[in-house]
Design an enzyme around this catalytic site. Structure first.
Site, PDB file in Angstrom:
ATOM      1  N   GLY A  16      71.806  81.330  31.775  1.00 10.41           N
ATOM      2  CA  GLY A  16      70.919  80.519  30.956  1.00 10.41           C
ATOM      3  C   GLY A  16      70.291  79.332  31.637  1.00 10.41           C
ATOM      4  CG  ASP A  47      71.242  77.868  28.249  1.00  5.14           C
ATOM      5  OD1 ASP A  47      72.391  77.422  28.076  1.00  5.14           O
ATOM      6  OD2 ASP A  47      70.949  79.055  28.014  1.00  5.14           O
ATOM      7  CG  ASP A 107      75.414  76.534  19.568  1.00  8.12           C
ATOM      8  OD1 ASP A 107      75.605  75.861  18.542  1.00  8.12           O
ATOM      9  OD2 ASP A 107      75.058  77.713  19.531  1.00  8.12           O
ATOM     10  CE  LYS A 146      71.649  76.379  18.275  1.00 10.25           C
ATOM     11  NZ  LYS A 146      72.084  77.760  17.996  1.00 10.25           N
ATOM     12  CB  VAL A 167      66.816  78.245  20.096  1.00 13.48           C
ATOM     13  CG1 VAL A 167      66.561  77.430  18.837  1.00 13.48           C
ATOM     14  CG2 VAL A 167      68.058  77.752  20.809  1.00 13.48           C
ATOM     15  CG  ASP A 193      70.200  85.910  26.092  1.00 11.02           C
ATOM     16  OD1 ASP A 193      70.567  87.047  25.725  1.00 11.02           O
ATOM     17  OD2 ASP A 193      70.988  84.949  26.184  1.00 11.02           O
ATOM     18  NE  ARG A 214      69.443  85.450  30.160  1.00  7.54           N
ATOM     19  CZ  ARG A 214      70.481  84.774  29.679  1.00  7.54           C
ATOM     20  NH1 ARG A 214      70.413  83.465  29.582  1.00  7.54           N
ATOM     21  NH2 ARG A 214      71.572  85.398  29.299  1.00  7.54           N
TER      22      ARG A 214
END
Length: 185
Positions: free
Chosen positions: A52, A107, A110, A138, A160, A166, A172
């Protein structure tokens, strides 16, 4: 999500744009400035979380105008799923972290479970300090086990993709960030 080109295109066509390519680029430039202020004199080991963070790292690294070493690690919680599961380690960093200042690039932050596992591994391997730079975080509405030192963009609590993130292994490569349509729409 099946990997057929038609289904992949449909996923993108029905998704909501969350962040433009311009917003992403501006966030990366701001992160580079902030990281430089904090880490320019520390000769850090920079670790890219594969897969990512590869796009993020590719945009960020040329803007860091100080000496650093670069390596990567590879782990996953998602595989082909859209919800995180057990952490699976694929590759640990090949460069020794003992006594080093480490900057982990990812990336997205979360729930924080992946970055917490990375922190645990790096500190157990002897890293003196671990910093996190994430392209996105997030907003999930609850506490996370780890916080990022550098955050590019804040995102809603939706699935997302784009900019290294992805959906079913695809997209990606997008310069923007999209969110899947919410199920009740």
């Amino acid at each position: 999500m099946s990997s057929s080109p038609d289904k992949a295109r449909h996923t993108l066509e029905t998704a909501d744009l969350v962040c433009s390519a311009t917003a992403v680029s501006e966030a990366v430039t701001r992160l580079a400035r902030d990281i430089s202020v904090t880490l320019a004199d520390s000769f850090p080991l920079v670790l890219c979380v594969m897969r990512g963070a590869v796009i993020f790292a590719g945009q960020l690294l040329p803007q860091l105008k100080f000496p650093l070493e670069f390596d990567y690690l590879d782990l996953t919680r998602y595989g082909e799923a859209t919800r995180g599961g057990e952490i699976s380690w694929r590759v640990l960093p090949g460069t020794a972290v003992l006594g080093r200042t480490v900057l982990v690039l990812d990336d997205i932050l979360d729930q924080g479970n992946t970055l917490a596992a990375i922190r645990e591994k790096l500190l157990a391997a002897g890293a003196s300090r671990v910093y996190y730079a994430v392209l996105t975080e997030k907003d999930i509405g609850r506490a996370k086990p780890v916080r990022a030192d550098f955050v590019g963009l804040r995102l809603p609590d939706r699935y997302v993709f784009g900019c290294g993130m992805d959906v079913g292994g695809l997209w990606r490569n997008l310069p923007e960030i999209y969110a899947l349509k919410e199920r009740n729409e």
